[in-house]
Design an enzyme around this catalytic site. Sequence first.
Site, PDB file in Angstrom:
ATOM      1  N   GLY A  12       0.837  -1.191   0.000  1.00  0.00           N
ATOM      2  CA  GLY A  12       0.000   0.000   0.000  1.00  0.00           C
ATOM      3  C   GLY A  12       0.868   1.234   0.000  1.00  0.00           C
ATOM      4  O   GLY A  12       2.040   1.195  -0.369  1.00  0.00           O
ATOM      5  N   GLY A  13       0.267   2.355   0.439  1.00  0.00           N
ATOM      6  CA  GLY A  13       1.011   3.600   0.398  1.00  0.00           C
ATOM      7  C   GLY A  13       2.170   3.633   1.368  1.00  0.00           C
ATOM      8  O   GLY A  13       3.161   4.308   1.129  1.00  0.00           O
ATOM      9  N   VAL A  66       3.172  -6.084   2.554  1.00  0.00           N
ATOM     10  CA  VAL A  66       2.683  -7.302   3.199  1.00  0.00           C
ATOM     11  C   VAL A  66       3.374  -8.507   2.560  1.00  0.00           C
ATOM     12  O   VAL A  66       3.383  -8.648   1.331  1.00  0.00           O
ATOM     13  CB  VAL A  66       1.154  -7.439   3.052  1.00  0.00           C
ATOM     14  CG1 VAL A  66       0.670  -8.690   3.791  1.00  0.00           C
ATOM     15  CG2 VAL A  66       0.450  -6.204   3.600  1.00  0.00           C
ATOM     16  N   ASP A  76     -11.705   3.170   4.691  1.00  0.00           N
ATOM     17  CA  ASP A  76     -11.317   2.760   3.332  1.00  0.00           C
ATOM     18  C   ASP A  76     -12.002   1.438   2.968  1.00  0.00           C
ATOM     19  O   ASP A  76     -11.375   0.524   2.450  1.00  0.00           O
ATOM     20  CB  ASP A  76      -9.794   2.633   3.232  1.00  0.00           C
ATOM     21  CG  ASP A  76      -9.320   2.631   1.767  1.00  0.00           C
ATOM     22  OD1 ASP A  76     -10.075   3.084   0.891  1.00  0.00           O
ATOM     23  OD2 ASP A  76      -8.203   2.162   1.511  1.00  0.00           O
ATOM     24  N   LYS A 121       3.245  -7.634   7.932  1.00  0.00           N
ATOM     25  CA  LYS A 121       3.218  -6.288   7.355  1.00  0.00           C
ATOM     26  C   LYS A 121       4.280  -5.428   8.021  1.00  0.00           C
ATOM     27  O   LYS A 121       4.376  -5.375   9.251  1.00  0.00           O
ATOM     28  CB  LYS A 121       1.842  -5.644   7.525  1.00  0.00           C
ATOM     29  CG  LYS A 121       1.709  -4.305   6.803  1.00  0.00           C
ATOM     30  CD  LYS A 121       0.256  -3.841   6.738  1.00  0.00           C
ATOM     31  CE  LYS A 121       0.133  -2.571   5.913  1.00  0.00           C
ATOM     32  NZ  LYS A 121      -1.292  -2.139   5.768  1.00  0.00           N
ATOM     33  N   GLY A 167       2.977   0.552   3.610  1.00  0.00           N
ATOM     34  CA  GLY A 167       3.397  -0.740   4.125  1.00  0.00           C
ATOM     35  C   GLY A 167       3.466  -1.794   3.051  1.00  0.00           C
ATOM     36  O   GLY A 167       2.852  -1.689   1.991  1.00  0.00           O
TER      37      GLY A 167
END
Length: 732
Positions: free
Chosen positions: A100-101, A105, A214, A121, A103
Amino acid sequence: MKAEPDHSRQGPPLQVLLEALTGLESAVERESFLDFTCRGEPELRTRLERLLLLQPSAEAFFENDPGGGEERWSDEPEDGREGVGMRIGRYRLLGRLGEGGCGVVYLAEQEEPVKRRVALKIIRLGMDTENVIARFELERQALAMMDHPNIARVLDVGATRTGRPFFVMQLVDGEKITDYCNAKRLGIRERVALGIRICQAVQHAHQKGVIHRDIKPSNILVWEHDGEAVPKVIDFGIAKATGTGLDEQATYTVDGQFVGTPAFMSPEQALGRGWDVDTRTDVYSLGALLYELLSGRPPFEPARLREAGVEEIRRILEEVEPKSLSHAVESMSEEERQKVAGERSCETGKLAGSLRGDLDRIVMKAMAKDRQRRYSGADALAADLTCFLQDEPVAARPPGGWYRLRKLVRRNKGVFAAGALIFASLVLGLGAATAMYFRANRAREGAEMARKNEEVLRRKAEIGQNIAHAAVLVRYGKFEEADALLAAIPPASAEPSLESAETFRSLGLWHAREGRWKDAAERFSGLAYSLTGADSSDTDAVSLNLQPAASSLCEAGDFEAYRRLRMMALERFGGTSHPVVAEQVLKACLLQPADERLLSKLARLEALMRQVELSETGARDENLRAWREFAIALFEYRQGRFSEALDWLDRVMASPSENLARRSIALALRAMALEHQNRHSEAVADLEAARHIVVNRFASEPSIFDVWEPVWQDWVNVRLLVREAEGVVGSL
C-alpha cells in the site's frame, strides 16, 4: 530512500505526495496523479519521479535470493532490506503478497512455537517518517483490539533491530469480494447475506472505537471454510480512532488531503477534514460497496473520477446523486446487463426488478449526502438488510399499510392462500347484500358530510366576525370586551390575516402588562399562527413574532403549547436562508431543553449563522452579531457541548455593544455551562452577577414594559434562564 521535507513550497509535503503516489496501482493512475498535482511545478514532478524509481531498487531482494542463494538468518541486514528467505525474528519471508502507500505485506512462515503461514506487514523502505509510523502503529493497535470472525486477527507484533515496526496477521487466502461473488454466481440474496456479515464486522470495529475509512471491494476478502463463504475485512491502514486513546500521540493525516478511495468515499471524508469524520462515513462506504456488489457497477464511474481534479471529485461526491440500483441496471447496454445478470444467476429481464424497492432504498439511505439521513450505524444497516431477507418491513421505506401487508403475505404465503379461498367464497355469497349496504351507506355519509361542511363554514364565519368586532373594540381601548370575544378561539383556528394578527398582538401586550401570562400566551400564540399564515415571506419581520409567543408560553408554564409552537416554527422557517430569521427561530425554540430530533432539525439554522459575515458596521451591526453569537452558544449548550458554548459566550461578553438583557442572560447560560464542567465557584459567581443586573434593572424601572417595546421579551427570557440556572447550579 527517505524523501527530505521541502519547506520552501506551498501545498502538501513531498512525503505525503510520495505516499499517495506509491499507493496507486497502475501507471495510468500515477501519470494522472502527477499531471494534476504537479501542474506548473516541473521540478516537483522530476523529484517525485526520481523517488518513485528508487522504490523498486530499494526492495530488490524480492527478485533475487540475497547472499548468492543462501538463506540469510540475521534479524535484519545492514542496509535494512528484506528479501525472500530472510528471517525477521521467528518469521521467514516467502514472498510478497501486496503493498500500500506506506506498508508492504509478505507471505511468511512462522517457525516457533508453531509452524504456520502468516501475513507479515512492515513499513515500506523510505517511508519511515514520524507521520507514517504513527499511522502504521495505529493500524497495528486497532487490529490487535479486535476479535471478530470477519476481521483478520493480529497474531504477533514486533520491531526489527533498526526500529521498523511490523505486525503479523492471520493469512487470509481469499479473493476480492466482487470477484468471488461473480465467480461463484451468487444471487442477490446471497450477496446481501455476505453484506450483513461485513456490516457486523465494521460495527465491531466501531464499538472498539475504530473507523475503517477505506471500505471497498479490494479490502474485503472472501475465503471458504468447510464450504461456507467467510468474508474478512482487512487493511485498517488509514483507520481513525474515536475515543479509545489509540491516537493520542499520533499525527497521521494531513488536513485537506484525500484519505481513502474516492469511488467509495463519503462527502465529508472527501473534504479532507479528518476531525469531522465519524462512524457514518463507514456506513456510506458500506452502501457504496453494496451498490457495486448488487448492481455490478460502482456508484460513480471510476474513469470520471480519475479524470477529475480534486475539487471536481469533491463536487461530485457532495452534489451528484448516484442512480438507484435498479436504474443503474436499466441504463446498462444489453450485453452488459446480460453479463451482470448471469453473474447473479438471474434472468436478464428480472434483475432490475429484484433490486427495485427495498434494496434501492436501503443502499440510497446508507449513501445519503447528509449523514444525518443515513443509518445511525453499521448495525442499523445490517438490521435493515436482515429485514429484507426475512421479508419484513425495512426502516428505509415509509411504512405504509399496503407495504406492510405485502410483507406479511410474503412471510405467510400458505396461510394467506387458504384464507383467500375462504374469502372468495364469502365475497360471492355476500356480494349482492354488500352492494346494497354500500349504496345506502354512501347516501348517509353524503348527507353527514354536507352537514359537517356547513357547520365548519358557519364556525369560520363566526370566528372571522368575532375577530373583526374585536379589532374595532381594541381601537377604542375596550380591551376587556375584545378579549372576551377571542377567548373561545383556539390560536391555530383563526383565519390568517394581518388584521387578526394586530388584534392578537394588542391583547397579548395588555395581558402581559398585567402579569396574566397564561392569557398573554394564548393571544401571542394567535399572533404567531395568524401572521406566519398570512405572510409567506422569509423575513425577520414575520419570524420576529415567534418570540413573544415562545417567551410567554414558557413563562406561563404551558409547555405542550410551546412544543406545538416549536414544530410550527420549524415547518415554516426550517428552510430559511436569512441569518436573522435563523437566529430568531433558534432563540425561540431553545428557551427550554430540546430532544435530539429537534436539535438535529435546528442544526442547519445554526450552521447558517456560523457562515454569515455581517457586512454592516456600527453599533447595530455589533448588537446583531452579539445576539447571533448568543444563539449559537445556546444551541451548543442544549447539545451538551459545554466547552464550545463557553467559547461563544466569551465572544458575547466581549462585544462592544452594551446590552444589559443580553449580558445577564449570557451570564446565566455561562453559569450552567460552568457547573456542568464542575467549576462550581465560577458558576455561582456568574449566576450572582446575572441576578445583580436583574435586581438593579427592576429597581430603576419596575416594569419591563417601561422600555422600548420589543425588549420586554429579552427580559422575560432572562428570567427564564436565571430560574433554570438556579436549578442547575443548586442541584448538580
